[in-house]
Design a protein around this motif. Structure first.
Motif, PDB file in Angstrom:
ATOM      1  N   MET A  36       0.832  -1.176   0.000  1.00 25.51           N
ATOM      2  CA  MET A  36       0.000   0.000   0.000  1.00 25.51           C
ATOM      3  C   MET A  36       0.876   1.237   0.000  1.00 25.51           C
ATOM      4  O   MET A  36       1.950   1.240   0.575  1.00 25.51           O
ATOM      5  CB  MET A  36      -0.887   0.015   1.241  1.00 25.51           C
ATOM      6  N   LYS A  37       0.373   2.283  -0.630  1.00 25.69           N
ATOM      7  CA  LYS A  37       1.068   3.558  -0.668  1.00 25.69           C
ATOM      8  C   LYS A  37       0.118   4.629  -0.162  1.00 25.69           C
ATOM      9  O   LYS A  37      -1.083   4.575  -0.421  1.00 25.69           O
ATOM     10  CB  LYS A  37       1.512   3.895  -2.090  1.00 25.69           C
ATOM     11  N   SER A  38       0.680   5.589   0.563  1.00 26.24           N
ATOM     12  CA  SER A  38      -0.123   6.697   1.078  1.00 26.24           C
ATOM     13  C   SER A  38       0.271   7.979   0.368  1.00 26.24           C
ATOM     14  O   SER A  38       1.461   8.225   0.123  1.00 26.24           O
ATOM     15  CB  SER A  38       0.097   6.854   2.579  1.00 26.24           C
ATOM     16  N   TYR A  39      -0.714   8.791   0.029  1.00 25.32           N
ATOM     17  CA  TYR A  39      -0.494  10.054  -0.653  1.00 25.32           C
ATOM     18  C   TYR A  39      -1.309  11.128   0.043  1.00 25.32           C
ATOM     19  O   TYR A  39      -2.338  10.853   0.651  1.00 25.32           O
ATOM     20  CB  TYR A  39      -0.950   9.975  -2.114  1.00 25.32           C
ATOM     21  N   THR A  40      -0.852  12.358  -0.072  1.00 26.57           N
ATOM     22  CA  THR A  40      -1.628  13.512   0.358  1.00 26.57           C
ATOM     23  C   THR A  40      -1.993  14.267  -0.906  1.00 26.57           C
ATOM     24  O   THR A  40      -1.117  14.628  -1.696  1.00 26.57           O
ATOM     25  CB  THR A  40      -0.811  14.414   1.300  1.00 26.57           C
ATOM     26  N   ILE A  41      -3.276  14.476  -1.117  1.00 28.11           N
ATOM     27  CA  ILE A  41      -3.776  15.117  -2.329  1.00 28.11           C
ATOM     28  C   ILE A  41      -4.577  16.346  -1.936  1.00 28.11           C
ATOM     29  O   ILE A  41      -5.376  16.297  -0.996  1.00 28.11           O
ATOM     30  CB  ILE A  41      -4.664  14.142  -3.137  1.00 28.11           C
ATOM     31  N   THR A  42      -4.378  17.455  -2.667  1.00 22.91           N
ATOM     32  CA  THR A  42      -5.141  18.676  -2.425  1.00 22.91           C
ATOM     33  C   THR A  42      -6.030  18.932  -3.625  1.00 22.91           C
ATOM     34  O   THR A  42      -5.556  18.993  -4.756  1.00 22.91           O
ATOM     35  CB  THR A  42      -4.198  19.873  -2.210  1.00 22.91           C
ATOM     36  N   VAL A  43      -7.338  19.076  -3.374  1.00 23.24           N
ATOM     37  CA  VAL A  43      -8.307  19.359  -4.419  1.00 23.24           C
ATOM     38  C   VAL A  43      -9.116  20.571  -3.987  1.00 23.24           C
ATOM     39  O   VAL A  43      -9.779  20.546  -2.940  1.00 23.24           O
ATOM     40  CB  VAL A  43      -9.250  18.149  -4.663  1.00 23.24           C
ATOM     41  N   ASN A  44      -9.046  21.645  -4.761  1.00 21.31           N
ATOM     42  CA  ASN A  44      -9.772  22.877  -4.456  1.00 21.31           C
ATOM     43  C   ASN A  44      -9.547  23.344  -3.028  1.00 21.31           C
ATOM     44  O   ASN A  44     -10.476  23.753  -2.337  1.00 21.31           O
ATOM     45  CB  ASN A  44     -11.263  22.710  -4.722  1.00 21.31           C
ATOM     46  N   GLY A  45      -8.317  23.247  -2.536  1.00 18.79           N
ATOM     47  CA  GLY A  45      -7.986  23.716  -1.196  1.00 18.79           C
ATOM     48  C   GLY A  45      -8.272  22.711  -0.092  1.00 18.79           C
ATOM     49  O   GLY A  45      -7.916  22.941   1.054  1.00 18.79           O
ATOM     50  N   ASN A  46      -8.933  21.599  -0.407  1.00 20.33           N
ATOM     51  CA  ASN A  46      -9.201  20.563   0.585  1.00 20.33           C
ATOM     52  C   ASN A  46      -8.101  19.511   0.500  1.00 20.33           C
ATOM     53  O   ASN A  46      -7.769  19.038  -0.584  1.00 20.33           O
ATOM     54  CB  ASN A  46     -10.559  19.888   0.340  1.00 20.33           C
ATOM     55  N   VAL A  47      -7.538  19.159   1.646  1.00 14.78           N
ATOM     56  CA  VAL A  47      -6.434  18.200   1.693  1.00 14.78           C
ATOM     57  C   VAL A  47      -6.979  16.836   2.092  1.00 14.78           C
ATOM     58  O   VAL A  47      -7.745  16.717   3.051  1.00 14.78           O
ATOM     59  CB  VAL A  47      -5.354  18.659   2.698  1.00 14.78           C
ATOM     60  N   TYR A  48      -6.607  15.792   1.328  1.00 14.97           N
ATOM     61  CA  TYR A  48      -7.053  14.438   1.584  1.00 14.97           C
ATOM     62  C   TYR A  48      -5.841  13.532   1.764  1.00 14.97           C
ATOM     63  O   TYR A  48      -4.888  13.603   1.001  1.00 14.97           O
ATOM     64  CB  TYR A  48      -7.892  13.895   0.416  1.00 14.97           C
ATOM     65  N   ASP A  49      -5.897  12.674   2.794  1.00 16.47           N
ATOM     66  CA  ASP A  49      -4.910  11.616   2.949  1.00 16.47           C
ATOM     67  C   ASP A  49      -5.504  10.382   2.298  1.00 16.47           C
ATOM     68  O   ASP A  49      -6.586   9.932   2.675  1.00 16.47           O
ATOM     69  CB  ASP A  49      -4.620  11.344   4.429  1.00 16.47           C
ATOM     70  N   VAL A  50      -4.819   9.826   1.299  1.00 15.85           N
ATOM     71  CA  VAL A  50      -5.352   8.709   0.524  1.00 15.85           C
ATOM     72  C   VAL A  50      -4.374   7.540   0.600  1.00 15.85           C
ATOM     73  O   VAL A  50      -3.170   7.713   0.451  1.00 15.85           O
ATOM     74  CB  VAL A  50      -5.554   9.121  -0.952  1.00 15.85           C
ATOM     75  N   THR A  51      -4.911   6.351   0.837  1.00 12.79           N
ATOM     76  CA  THR A  51      -4.103   5.136   0.822  1.00 12.79           C
ATOM     77  C   THR A  51      -4.545   4.311  -0.375  1.00 12.79           C
ATOM     78  O   THR A  51      -5.734   4.097  -0.587  1.00 12.79           O
ATOM     79  CB  THR A  51      -4.317   4.325   2.119  1.00 12.79           C
ATOM     80  N   VAL A  52      -3.575   3.851  -1.178  1.00 16.76           N
ATOM     81  CA  VAL A  52      -3.883   3.107  -2.393  1.00 16.76           C
ATOM     82  C   VAL A  52      -3.224   1.741  -2.297  1.00 16.76           C
ATOM     83  O   VAL A  52      -2.061   1.623  -1.930  1.00 16.76           O
ATOM     84  CB  VAL A  52      -3.354   3.864  -3.636  1.00 16.76           C
ATOM     85  N   GLU A  53      -3.997   0.714  -2.604  1.00 22.54           N
ATOM     86  CA  GLU A  53      -3.493  -0.648  -2.573  1.00 22.54           C
ATOM     87  C   GLU A  53      -3.271  -1.122  -3.997  1.00 22.54           C
ATOM     88  O   GLU A  53      -4.129  -0.946  -4.856  1.00 22.54           O
ATOM     89  CB  GLU A  53      -4.514  -1.561  -1.888  1.00 22.54           C
ATOM     90  N   GLU A  54      -2.119  -1.720  -4.250  1.00 23.05           N
ATOM     91  CA  GLU A  54      -1.821  -2.252  -5.571  1.00 23.05           C
ATOM     92  C   GLU A  54      -2.155  -3.737  -5.564  1.00 23.05           C
ATOM     93  O   GLU A  54      -1.633  -4.489  -4.758  1.00 23.05           O
ATOM     94  CB  GLU A  54      -0.355  -2.041  -5.906  1.00 23.05           C
ATOM     95  N   ASN A  55      -3.044  -4.159  -6.473  1.00 19.51           N
ATOM     96  CA  ASN A  55      -3.435  -5.561  -6.498  1.00 19.51           C
ATOM     97  C   ASN A  55      -3.035  -6.261  -7.791  1.00 19.51           C
ATOM     98  O   ASN A  55      -3.527  -7.336  -8.091  1.00 19.51           O
ATOM     99  CB  ASN A  55      -4.945  -5.704  -6.241  1.00 19.51           C
ATOM    100  N   GLY A  56      -2.148  -5.660  -8.577  1.00 17.60           N
ATOM    101  CA  GLY A  56      -1.681  -6.306  -9.798  1.00 17.60           C
ATOM    102  C   GLY A  56      -2.441  -5.888 -11.041  1.00 17.60           C
ATOM    103  O   GLY A  56      -1.907  -5.889 -12.118  1.00 17.60           O
ATOM    104  N   GLN A  57      -3.733  -5.569 -10.907  1.00 23.52           N
ATOM    105  CA  GLN A  57      -4.507  -5.174 -12.077  1.00 23.52           C
ATOM    106  C   GLN A  57      -4.544  -3.649 -12.183  1.00 23.52           C
ATOM    107  O   GLN A  57      -4.022  -3.069 -13.106  1.00 23.52           O
ATOM    108  CB  GLN A  57      -5.929  -5.718 -11.985  1.00 23.52           C
ATOM    109  N   THR A  58      -5.170  -3.009 -11.228  1.00 20.14           N
ATOM    110  CA  THR A  58      -5.223  -1.548 -11.187  1.00 20.14           C
ATOM    111  C   THR A  58      -5.130  -1.128  -9.739  1.00 20.14           C
ATOM    112  O   THR A  58      -5.392  -1.914  -8.834  1.00 20.14           O
ATOM    113  CB  THR A  58      -6.545  -1.000 -11.771  1.00 20.14           C
ATOM    114  N   ALA A  59      -4.765   0.082  -9.522  1.00 21.96           N
ATOM    115  CA  ALA A  59      -4.699   0.606  -8.162  1.00 21.96           C
ATOM    116  C   ALA A  59      -6.099   1.050  -7.761  1.00 21.96           C
ATOM    117  O   ALA A  59      -6.753   1.777  -8.473  1.00 21.96           O
ATOM    118  CB  ALA A  59      -3.726   1.772  -8.087  1.00 21.96           C
ATOM    119  N   ALA A  60      -6.554   0.546  -6.623  1.00 17.67           N
ATOM    120  CA  ALA A  60      -7.889   0.885  -6.146  1.00 17.67           C
ATOM    121  C   ALA A  60      -7.781   1.676  -4.853  1.00 17.67           C
ATOM    122  O   ALA A  60      -7.018   1.311  -3.966  1.00 17.67           O
ATOM    123  CB  ALA A  60      -8.686  -0.399  -5.886  1.00 17.67           C
ATOM    124  N   PRO A  61      -8.531   2.787  -4.714  1.00 18.69           N
ATOM    125  CA  PRO A  61      -8.464   3.543  -3.471  1.00 18.69           C
ATOM    126  C   PRO A  61      -9.033   2.723  -2.317  1.00 18.69           C
ATOM    127  O   PRO A  61     -10.059   2.088  -2.450  1.00 18.69           O
ATOM    128  CB  PRO A  61      -9.302   4.789  -3.737  1.00 18.69           C
TER     129      PRO A  61
END
Length: 124
Positions: free
Chosen positions: A1-26
């Motif tokens: 799993m990888k963790s990212y911090t993403i800012t959208v329109n001034g709102n900050v989100y902590d997002v964790t993404v799991e890699e399962n071999g096919q596509t990355a799913a939030p």
């Protein structure tokens, strides 16, 4: 799993993404309150050329290289223009911070630059 911090329109989100071999799913996205607006990431500065000097001249703001006033080997005094950036439709000179000799110009006319990008170098 990888963790990212993403800012959208001034709102900050902590997002964790799991890699399962096919596509990355939030997996989880939890909004958090932004303390201050997030600054745009700086573009990587171009690598300094072999003749680079010890004094860096960097862009104070994002813009486009409009004109180059000095070439490597040119002696300049503090405040002399080294190049001109077009910032928000205005021509803004980028000046030598101290007396010296231009060692390298790291950009070309027409290049877009971000704030903090290396534009030129000098030697005292």
């Amino acid at each position: 799993m990888k963790s990212y911090t993403i800012t959208v329109n001034g709102n900050v989100y902590d997002v964790t993404v799991e890699e399962n071999g096919q596509t990355a799913a939030p997996v989880a996205a939890a909004p958090r309150k932004a303390a201050a607006p997030a600054a745009a990431p700086k573009a990587a500065a171009p690598a300094a050329s072999a003749g680079a000097g010890s004094i860096k001249i960097e862009a104070g703001a994002a813009g486009k290289v409009f004109k180059i006033e000095a070439t490597p080997g040119t002696a300049v005094k503090a405040g002399d223009p080294v190049l001109v950036l077009e910032i928000m439709k205005m021509e803004t000179p980028v000046v030598a911070p101290k007396d010296g000799t231009v060692a390298s110009i790291e950009v070309a006319v027409g290049d877009s630059v971000e704030s903090g990008a290396l534009l030129a170098t000098m030697n005292e």
